[in-house]
Design a protein around this motif. Structure first.
Motif, PDB file in Angstrom:
ATOM      1  N   ASN A 229       0.836  -1.202   0.000  1.00 17.43           N
ATOM      2  CA  ASN A 229       0.000   0.000   0.000  1.00 17.43           C
ATOM      3  C   ASN A 229       0.868   1.248   0.000  1.00 17.43           C
ATOM      4  N   ASP A 230       0.697   2.083  -1.002  1.00 17.01           N
ATOM      5  CA  ASP A 230       1.375   3.375  -1.034  1.00 17.01           C
ATOM      6  C   ASP A 230       0.444   4.381  -0.359  1.00 17.01           C
ATOM      7  N   LEU A 231       0.836   4.839   0.824  1.00 18.30           N
ATOM      8  CA  LEU A 231      -0.045   5.716   1.605  1.00 18.30           C
ATOM      9  C   LEU A 231      -0.408   6.994   0.861  1.00 18.30           C
ATOM     10  N   ARG A 232       0.441   7.417  -0.061  1.00 13.32           N
ATOM     11  CA  ARG A 232       0.146   8.634  -0.816  1.00 13.32           C
ATOM     12  C   ARG A 232      -1.107   8.481  -1.677  1.00 13.32           C
ATOM     13  N   ASN A 233      -1.441   7.248  -2.016  1.00 10.11           N
ATOM     14  CA  ASN A 233      -2.654   7.006  -2.802  1.00 10.11           C
ATOM     15  C   ASN A 233      -3.928   7.221  -1.985  1.00 10.11           C
ATOM     16  N   TYR A 234      -3.770   7.343  -0.663  1.00  7.23           N
ATOM     17  CA  TYR A 234      -4.925   7.511   0.218  1.00  7.23           C
ATOM     18  C   TYR A 234      -4.942   8.888   0.878  1.00  7.23           C
ATOM     19  N   TYR A 235      -4.073   9.773   0.455  1.00  7.39           N
ATOM     20  CA  TYR A 235      -3.981  11.077   1.108  1.00  7.39           C
ATOM     21  C   TYR A 235      -5.292  11.861   1.034  1.00  7.39           C
ATOM     22  N   SER A 236      -6.088  11.633   0.007  1.00 11.60           N
ATOM     23  CA  SER A 236      -7.359  12.359  -0.081  1.00 11.60           C
ATOM     24  C   SER A 236      -8.298  11.970   1.049  1.00 11.60           C
ATOM     25  N   LYS A 237      -8.062  10.805   1.662  1.00 16.31           N
ATOM     26  CA  LYS A 237      -8.883  10.333   2.780  1.00 16.31           C
ATOM     27  C   LYS A 237      -8.293  10.711   4.139  1.00 16.31           C
ATOM     28  N   PHE A 238      -7.027  11.128   4.153  1.00 20.99           N
ATOM     29  CA  PHE A 238      -6.352  11.460   5.406  1.00 20.99           C
ATOM     30  C   PHE A 238      -6.513  12.949   5.722  1.00 20.99           C
ATOM     31  N   PRO A 239      -6.623  13.307   6.998  1.00 22.58           N
ATOM     32  CA  PRO A 239      -6.493  14.721   7.368  1.00 22.58           C
ATOM     33  C   PRO A 239      -5.129  15.235   6.910  1.00 22.58           C
ATOM     34  N   LYS A 240      -5.039  16.508   6.625  1.00 32.14           N
ATOM     35  CA  LYS A 240      -3.811  17.064   6.053  1.00 32.14           C
ATOM     36  C   LYS A 240      -2.584  16.742   6.897  1.00 32.14           C
ATOM     37  N   ARG A 241      -2.713  16.765   8.205  1.00 34.01           N
ATOM     38  CA  ARG A 241      -1.555  16.541   9.093  1.00 34.01           C
ATOM     39  C   ARG A 241      -0.912  15.168   8.879  1.00 34.01           C
ATOM     40  N   PHE A 242      -1.633  14.253   8.269  1.00 32.72           N
ATOM     41  CA  PHE A 242      -1.104  12.908   8.042  1.00 32.72           C
ATOM     42  C   PHE A 242      -0.716  12.677   6.579  1.00 32.72           C
ATOM     43  N   ARG A 243      -0.706  13.733   5.787  1.00 25.48           N
ATOM     44  CA  ARG A 243      -0.250  13.613   4.395  1.00 25.48           C
ATOM     45  C   ARG A 243       1.219  14.023   4.334  1.00 25.48           C
ATOM     46  N   ILE A 244       2.083  13.127   4.826  1.00 27.10           N
ATOM     47  CA  ILE A 244       3.510  13.440   4.918  1.00 27.10           C
ATOM     48  C   ILE A 244       4.084  13.604   3.515  1.00 27.10           C
ATOM     49  N   PRO A 245       4.670  14.747   3.178  1.00 25.42           N
ATOM     50  CA  PRO A 245       5.175  14.953   1.816  1.00 25.42           C
ATOM     51  C   PRO A 245       6.383  14.068   1.513  1.00 25.42           C
ATOM     52  N   ASP A 246       6.467  13.614   0.275  1.00 26.18           N
ATOM     53  CA  ASP A 246       7.722  13.063  -0.195  1.00 26.18           C
ATOM     54  C   ASP A 246       8.506  14.222  -0.795  1.00 26.18           C
TER      55      ASP A 246
ATOM     56  N   LYS B 179       7.399  20.922  -4.971  1.00 24.98           N
ATOM     57  CA  LYS B 179       6.283  21.631  -5.592  1.00 24.98           C
ATOM     58  C   LYS B 179       5.705  22.712  -4.677  1.00 24.98           C
ATOM     59  N   ASN B 180       5.779  22.479  -3.357  1.00 27.76           N
ATOM     60  CA  ASN B 180       5.169  23.437  -2.431  1.00 27.76           C
ATOM     61  C   ASN B 180       6.001  23.527  -1.153  1.00 27.76           C
ATOM     62  N   PRO B 181       7.215  24.058  -1.226  1.00 28.41           N
ATOM     63  CA  PRO B 181       8.099  24.079  -0.055  1.00 28.41           C
ATOM     64  C   PRO B 181       7.614  24.972   1.078  1.00 28.41           C
ATOM     65  N   MET B 182       6.704  25.921   0.804  1.00 34.63           N
ATOM     66  CA  MET B 182       6.235  26.827   1.842  1.00 34.63           C
ATOM     67  C   MET B 182       5.103  26.251   2.670  1.00 34.63           C
ATOM     68  N   ASP B 183       4.659  25.046   2.352  1.00 32.58           N
ATOM     69  CA  ASP B 183       3.554  24.423   3.069  1.00 32.58           C
ATOM     70  C   ASP B 183       3.957  24.110   4.515  1.00 32.58           C
ATOM     71  N   ASP B 184       2.977  24.168   5.433  1.00 28.27           N
ATOM     72  CA  ASP B 184       3.247  23.840   6.837  1.00 28.27           C
ATOM     73  C   ASP B 184       3.774  22.422   7.000  1.00 28.27           C
ATOM     74  N   MET B 185       3.441  21.539   6.069  1.00 27.04           N
ATOM     75  CA  MET B 185       3.855  20.155   6.176  1.00 27.04           C
ATOM     76  C   MET B 185       5.342  19.948   5.899  1.00 27.04           C
ATOM     77  N   THR B 186       6.047  20.992   5.450  1.00 32.35           N
ATOM     78  CA  THR B 186       7.490  20.874   5.244  1.00 32.35           C
ATOM     79  C   THR B 186       8.193  20.536   6.559  1.00 32.35           C
ATOM     80  N   ALA B 187       7.777  21.185   7.638  1.00 32.89           N
ATOM     81  CA  ALA B 187       8.386  20.895   8.945  1.00 32.89           C
ATOM     82  C   ALA B 187       8.093  19.469   9.376  1.00 32.89           C
ATOM     83  N   VAL B 188       6.880  19.000   9.108  1.00 30.39           N
ATOM     84  CA  VAL B 188       6.521  17.618   9.461  1.00 30.39           C
ATOM     85  C   VAL B 188       7.392  16.645   8.679  1.00 30.39           C
ATOM     86  N   MET B 189       7.577  16.916   7.393  1.00 26.55           N
ATOM     87  CA  MET B 189       8.422  16.065   6.572  1.00 26.55           C
ATOM     88  C   MET B 189       9.854  16.040   7.094  1.00 26.55           C
ATOM     89  N   GLN B 190      10.413  17.203   7.397  1.00 22.88           N
ATOM     90  CA  GLN B 190      11.792  17.269   7.858  1.00 22.88           C
ATOM     91  C   GLN B 190      11.952  16.576   9.208  1.00 22.88           C
TER      92      GLN B 190
END
Length: 413
Positions: A118-135, A141-152
């Protein structure tokens, strides 16, 4: 290894040779490294311990002596450098010539695809944003997103796991490891992200608290996000890191703006006099002279194999309540668990315990300190082990997720 600017910016690269001190039969430490063709092991050299399937605990230490596996090449070699510097090719060639195990640089893909495919990215539309960890592509594509800190934050902790994996491999098998990047150098990317305002000051401060704990113990999107200024910060940060690394490692630096000759690097490594007495004065490589007995080595082997205590010492006790980028709404946690049960795993059970997916029956004897997976060992905590550690009131009272709302993510984000 250091070099000039490539089309992506600074191409600084560093090669660090770090030792896991070796103990011979007369208890003298051996610090040389040789080409694999020159390595001579005794006839009674022990077979590699299958730590991935067996783990390693206190009882195992009575029957398997860690120190008996140490030989000339039981070392850790770290290859560092800027983005696009050609680390992977050189690291692979180096590992091949030395007979070491090669560990590629950690990638987010390593934890975003589970054991069932299962590639979790295929289910990101079902996850709350906080759990859509960026690759990394999503970051570019969007380095200014709040999720950049979560990814790092996730990358940092996974690099810590990989560093422990490298040490576990050496202590359980005796084979040396060539590792691309370590958590000790990860700060060069966080510095660059902060300089571009990709992460906020609260996360930046939190990150350095974690780092201090550990110290005590080319596409279009990429070009847009990772410009020359970004890479220059990485290069300058590497220069700062060398001041600390020189206390613990022997450093070989090369200009790799044009790919060099790995044979020459191997020859340089073989010529290193790691027994030179002046290295053991003051704080320079002082720990290399520390005498560790068989019981102590078994303890360190368990520490890096299980990872649990290492995680606690590195990351526990550091508050996150002031770091808005890392905050998780409890409702979002519940929605994520529901989505995992209904959309991804299609089961109320966790990884390794889903019979319809071919998992073997597992009971209480399969519980391990620090995680609930049936296996005693895992590559990365954030690949699967984390899943059974998260909880919410709503999911604990609804094991079958009958209250699952597939539109939650759309209603609340």
């Amino acid at each position: 290894m250091s070099g000039s600017l490539s089309k992506l910016g600074g191409s600084a690269r560093r090669l660090f040779v770090c030792s896991v001190p070796n103990v011979s039969k007369n208890n003298a430490q051996i610090r040389t490294i040789v080409h694999k063709s020159l390595l001579r092991l005794p006839a009674d050299y022990p077979a590699a311990w299958d730590y991935k399937n067996l783990g390693f605990n206190n009882v195992d230490g009575f029957t398997d002596d860690t120190s008996k596996r140490f030989h000339q090449n039981s070392k850790l070699v770290v290859v560092e450098g800027n983005i696009g510097a050609g680390k992977s090719t050189m690291a692979k060639e180096l590992a091949e010539q030395l007979g070491f195990y090669h560990m590629p640089e950690f990638r987010m893909d390593d934890i975003l695809v589970d054991r069932y495919g299962n590639d979790l990215r295929n289910y990101y539309s079902k996850f709350p944003k906080r759990f859509r960890i960026p690759d990394i592509e999503m970051f570019y594509k969007n380095p200014m997103d709040d999720m950049t800190a979560v990814m790092q934050d996730r990358i940092f902790k996974c690099r810590f796991d990989q560093y422990l994996n490298a040490l576990a491999h050496i202590l359980n098998t005796g084979q040396g490891v060539v590792l691309e990047r370590t958590p000790h150098s990860d700060f060069v990317f966080t510095n660059a992200m902060r300089s571009k305002s990709f992460v906020g000051p609260e996360y930046f401060k939190h990150y350095y608290y974690c780092l201090e704990n550990i110290r005590r113990r080319g596409n279009i999107n990429e070009m847009a996000a990772v410009d020359e200024g970004y890479l220059k910060i990485i290069e300058e940060s590497y220069k700062d890191s060398l001041k600390e690394y020189r206390k613990h490692s022997k450093i070989l630096a090369y200009d790799w703006s044009k790919p060099g000759d790995t044979d020459a690097v191997v020859e340089d490594i073989e010529r290193i006099d790691l027994d030179f007495f002046e290295w053991h004065s003051g704080d320079v490589l002082e720990e290399w002279n520390t005498i560790v007995d068989a019981v102590g080595w078994n303890g360190w082997r368990q520490y890096v194999t299980s990872k649990n205590d290492a995680h606690i010492l590195a990351f526990d006790g550091i508050e996150k309540h002031e770091v808005g980028e890392l905050y998780i709404n409890p409702r979002d946690t519940g929605a994520f668990i529901h989505a995992m049960r209904k959309e991804v795993l299609k089961s109320p059970f966790g990884y390794g315990y889903i019979a319809k997916n071919g998992d073997a029956p597992a009971g209480l004897t399969n519980w391990h300190t620090g995680h609930h997976l049936p296996e005693p060992w895992y590559d990365y905590y954030y690949k699967e082990a984390y899943y059974d550690d998260i909880s919410s009131h709503e999911t604990s009272l609804d094991l079958d997720s009958d209250t699952y709302d597939p539109d939650y993510a759309h209603h609340h984000h």
